[in-house]
Design an enzyme around this catalytic site. Structure first.
Site, short mmCIF file in Angstrom:
data_model
loop_
_atom_site.label_atom_id
_atom_site.label_comp_id
_atom_site.label_asym_id
_atom_site.label_seq_id
_atom_site.Cartn_x
_atom_site.Cartn_y
_atom_site.Cartn_z
N THR A 176 13.71 -7.01 8.27
CA THR A 176 15.10 -6.69 8.52
C THR A 176 16.12 -6.51 7.22
O THR A 176 16.82 -5.43 7.25
CB THR A 176 15.72 -7.99 9.28
OG1 THR A 176 14.95 -8.36 10.29
CG2 THR A 176 17.17 -7.71 9.73
N ARG A 218 5.06 -1.69 6.46
CA ARG A 218 3.74 -1.67 7.05
C ARG A 218 3.72 -1.52 8.78
O ARG A 218 4.64 -1.69 9.18
CB ARG A 218 3.19 -3.33 6.85
CG ARG A 218 2.67 -3.51 5.51
CD ARG A 218 2.32 -4.90 5.44
NE ARG A 218 3.55 -5.63 5.32
CZ ARG A 218 3.86 -6.98 5.72
NH1 ARG A 218 2.79 -7.87 5.64
NH2 ARG A 218 4.93 -7.53 5.70
N LYS A 247 4.34 -13.51 17.73
CA LYS A 247 5.28 -13.27 16.80
C LYS A 247 5.89 -12.11 17.34
O LYS A 247 7.16 -11.97 16.61
CB LYS A 247 4.43 -12.79 15.42
CG LYS A 247 4.95 -12.46 14.48
CD LYS A 247 4.06 -12.25 13.16
CE LYS A 247 4.78 -11.45 12.10
NZ LYS A 247 5.33 -10.15 12.49
N ALA A 300 -2.32 -10.23 4.86
CA ALA A 300 -1.72 -10.55 3.82
C ALA A 300 -2.58 -11.84 3.41
O ALA A 300 -2.25 -12.18 2.11
CB ALA A 300 -0.38 -11.10 4.06
N PHE A 347 3.98 -12.16 3.56
CA PHE A 347 4.22 -13.65 3.20
C PHE A 347 5.14 -13.62 1.98
O PHE A 347 6.02 -12.92 1.69
CB PHE A 347 2.91 -14.28 2.83
CG PHE A 347 1.81 -14.33 4.14
CD1 PHE A 347 2.38 -14.36 5.39
CD2 PHE A 347 0.60 -14.23 3.97
CE1 PHE A 347 1.40 -14.50 6.51
CE2 PHE A 347 -0.38 -14.20 4.89
CZ PHE A 347 0.01 -14.41 6.18
N TRP A 390 21.51 -8.01 9.73
CA TRP A 390 21.16 -8.27 11.30
C TRP A 390 22.28 -7.96 12.06
O TRP A 390 22.08 -7.08 13.01
CB TRP A 390 20.69 -9.78 11.52
CG TRP A 390 19.95 -9.74 12.90
CD1 TRP A 390 18.78 -9.69 13.20
CD2 TRP A 390 20.67 -10.00 14.15
NE1 TRP A 390 18.45 -10.05 14.47
CE2 TRP A 390 19.73 -10.21 15.10
CE3 TRP A 390 21.95 -10.60 14.14
CZ2 TRP A 390 19.82 -10.64 16.26
CZ3 TRP A 390 22.23 -10.73 15.65
CH2 TRP A 390 21.36 -10.92 16.59
#
Lengths: 556, 556
Positions: B73, B94, B105, B273, B301, B409
């Site tokens: 974000t 990605r 998720k 990752a 990560f 956001w």
């Protein structure tokens, strides 16, 4: 001699917007996928609903032999020929599966000068429809095992899960597997199996759906297994029909491409021709009918399997009225049916041909029994002798069946002009009394018997105890009023692959029935059908090459 | 409150040709995939080679907690803000994996008013890259088992096949399986396993390749297993590198999409990752650099994993020179690191924050040790108190690290203006002495020790006998001069997921090494890493809905 891919790459390919313009589609009607492919929006049918449908021509074939028939090549050649004659014609074909591309059979875009292009793209991934179907299928599988692991509230009988997993690959090692090993964190161990993606019921469903809601309803109705009381369990019980349908929102749209002669082709869907119905999608066929005067389509394997299912399943579901059937035959294949040794096929052999032509005769009879005009297309090979070709011609004329020599492989549309003229003539002048072979209201046994006796020429049907038990279950839960999808060897009109020509004096044994409740048919299994092919010792994958510019060779 | 997908669907989306025009691409430079996605041709880099590269900004984060950080974000918000300031900026991100979309998720396209659109398409199939990678991977797997079945000329040791199968699905039942059962016609029985597709070495390779030939060479070099004498066996031994590369000829092209504010985004590749390097493709980053003044990218990560691999693997392979690092932190997550109970996070707690900020400190130190300018972005939540925000600001100022409050956001690009200005200022005015952490010429042990001591703050490394044996094999076959890809828990800077904040006094145990010879790195495993997630009791799939017009809801 040039390979198919060389011919395809040398062709002058038009931008897909020019192909779309030829059939009066505007930019709002489609989405480009690269320069040479497009997905057609479903509202094209609504927007053109005032227009009269074109004529529907099915291309089918004699019983396949290792000599090959060239059904796709004739289909592509015929639509090219129609366009040469100034007729608006669109071919509606099935999508290739990646498994055979890397295995043995190769792609599925025709051959020689009758091909659909871009052949590399169509044979590799295309617009991703098969991948979407694979993921949609495997999400159901994952949710089944996940449900069991998390307490199995539905009381799923783990020994009676009919829904396998799928992969678009020839991978024999995945035919019989054990999953869920290594402790409860990894699920509950059970036997499982991967099918090739085209064998997925999702593929059959996609090909019989007329809208997104129809698709969603069919997905909801899939019976994935049974609970321990024997009651069928549906995908709607897992509450994931929305997610599955969302995964298919692009895949349901038919794909527009072109022939080597820049005529429009719609390629969409490709269900297995044994455990499913083996025809491209109903939406593709309906769009071809709406956007052209002559829509030409094909069905998997020979007329006993492909054409019968096309007529009794696809046409029935979609309310389609076919106008003519083309049966493709080759001299070589008919000689093989007449008992000739496969190594001597290049030699003239009128005796074998005279014997083998009974295979063609039976398919002609069958198609005429459906009330349809029939044309025979002899797909020419250089080794065919004049006497052999004459024999077939005379034989068909005796039967009062129009017959055309067809050299679309070498000459493209020009090689199919004679065939195209005959087909148009038949449609315009012959009577068409199309009727289904059976009523869906007949009992399961009656429907299967009708197919075996009337189409295969068998004496009767033997139902094993296992099959009888399944029929009882289907009757009990109200799944008996569905059409039958026969699953048997494609190598013979009978259920015995060794019986060439026109077998007689046999009974067909049905050892299993499978319910495809979402697709809306019952699969009757005559013999065991391999739904996950293997790779040969030297797979075609070893022959494929790509250069720095991304140009591929070795695909066929 | 509106959901992400509602905000995304209400946005005014531009035709992709308008986005392409903004970065001076002509129609020859890309292929449309629908109206809102395009694949970028690789020769864009050559055509623009005379142009100077833009600045490269990496967005990374503190150690992740269940409270979430919002790295994607912030990345999207920052590129929107840059464009608002009149700077040409492209984000390189990605690709989402379908597994998490249907699991727990959710997707990976940012959130709120800082999203990439069309989010449904990007989260579901996108342009088919992951599907292509999956098929390419599984063709290698099928050919391995096929080779064994057909006589095993390469003498493959079936107990030492490192190359698994893949599926883009959260399906725990496929973690431990037995394949090839049911007799020799179905292959040779052996234990096997499915990974999620993003864990495939093909994914890592695609993300580090600079051309089709580079891709093919890397695929050739994949070590899929060992023969019975212990010698590594490569994909080139199977002679299928051409076919595998052909399957990836479209997937290697980066994908162009847009933010909610119609600024360009390149989304391409998404390796795991942990067992891989967790960054989007090198080609995507290079294109973003070539086509903009500020290319903004992220890595999986926290900075100890994602940023370290980005700098030591991706930047090294691609000769990239990063210009600044943004570390995303949240008040909530820092309080969790300070030992606060996760249920009380909405309450102000300066004590926990004061303790937990040591996690941020360590990541700042690490990034400064790479010689790079660092900016901290506090991703704002409505529950953050003024005192808490002030504390972080003052703390960073003491460390001489610029810090910006960030509300992308809620406010989109406007919420990132302060951050964007600070980043530009750092790049223009701060020294940049970027250097790698270790030399590839160092021994495997030295390289791992350097990462553990300098980045994780550990006391040392324990190599298990198993790990030592593998190091010996790697040395023996000349695979030791490769960078290290650490695979450890993302929940702690140490290898113990329970150690929050800034752990000390620990040693890291390496129990296994895996060779990714095609990607060009050695994976050092600290703990066991799950490379096939499972579904929760109520998977997100149950929440997804689609209507007749194809509008999807319930995706997040």
């Amino acid at each position: 001699m040039k390979t198919d891919i060389q011919i395809a790459q040398e062709a002058k390919i038009l931008h897909i917007r020019d192909i779309a313009a030829k059939i009066n589609l505007s930019e709002e009607d489609y989405d480009q996928y690269g320069r040479y492919k497009a997905k057609l929006n479903l509202d094209i049918l609504k927007k053109n609903s005032h227009k009269k449908d074109g004529k529907l021509i099915l291309v089918t074939a004699i019983t396949p032999t290792p000599a090959g028939e060239g059904k796709s090549t004739v289909t592509v050649g015929l639509t090219q020929a129609m366009n040469k004659l100034g007729k608006k014609s669109i071919a509606a074909l099935r999508e290739p599966s990646l498994g055979p591309v890397f295995g043995m059979k190769g792609g599925a875009t025709g051959g020689g000068h009758s091909q659909v292009i871009p052949m590399e793209d169509i044979n590799l991934h295309f617009t991703g429809d098969l991948h979407a179907i694979g993921v949609a299928h495997n999400l159901i599988s994952a949710c089944i095992d996940n449900h069991i692991k998390h307490g199995n509230q539905l009381d799923i009988d783990v020994t009676k899960i009919a829904f396998k997993r799928v992969m678009d690959m020839n991978d024999r090692s995945l035919r019989n597997i054990v999953i869920g090993m290594g402790g409860i964190a990894n699920g509950i161990p059970r036997e499982n199996s991967f099918q090739i993606t085209v064998a997925s019921e999702i593929m059959a469903i996609l090909c019989l759906s007329e809208s997104i809601m129809d698709l969603k309803n069919r997905i909801s109705e899939i019976v994935f297994g049974y609970d321990r009381a024997g009651k069928p369990l549906k995908v709607s019980d897992l509450k994931i029909e929305g997610a599955i349908t969302a995964l298919l929102k692009e895949a349901i749209k038919p794909n527009l491409v072109q022939t080597l002669e820049n005529t429009p082709v719609i390629i969409h869907g490709g269900p297995f021709a044994n455990i499913a119905h083996g025809c491209n999608s109903l939406l593709a066929t309906k769009m071809a009918l709406k956007l052209s005067d002559y829509a030409i389509t094909e069905a998997g394997f020979a007329a006993d399997l492909g054409a019968e299912k096309f007529l009794d399943i696809k046409c029935r579901k979609g309310g389609l009225n076919p106008n003519a059937v083309v049966i493709v035959a080759t001299v070589k294949a008919l000689k093989l049916h007449g008992g000739m040794n496969s190594k001597e096929l290049k030699e003239e052999n009128l005796e074998a041909l005279t014997k083998g032509i009974e295979n063609l005769d039976k398919h002609i009879e069958n198609m005429k029994n459906f009330g349809l005009p029939v044309v025979v297309a002899i797909n020419k090979f250089v080794t065919d002798s004049a006497a052999e070709l004459d024999f077939i011609k005379t034989h068909c004329e005796t039967l009062d069946v129009p017959v055309a020599l067809c050299d679309v492989w070498a000459d493209g549309g020009d090689g199919g002009i004679e065939l195209a003229k005959l087909v148009i003539d038949e449609i315009e002048n012959k009577e068409n009394n199309f009727k289904y072979l059976y009523k869906v209201e007949d009992s399961i046994e009656e429907k299967i018997e009708k197919i075996v006796k009337d189409i295969y020429g068998g004496d009767g049907v033997i139902f094993t105890p296992n099959a009888k038990k399944m029929i009882k279950t289907l009757n009990e839960y109200g799944y008996d009023k569905l059409p039958i999808c026969m699953s048997k060897t494609q190598k013979s009109i009978s259920d015995n692959p060794k019986l060439m020509g026109r077998p007689s004096g046999f009974a067909v044994t049905i050892n299993e029935l499978r319910l495809s409740a979402g697709a809306g048919f019952i699969v009757a299994m005559a013999g065991s059908i391999l739904d996950m092919p293997g790779l040969p010792k030297i797979p075609s994958a070893e022959l494929i090459y790509i250069d720095e510019a991304g140009i591929i060779s070795g695909l066929f």
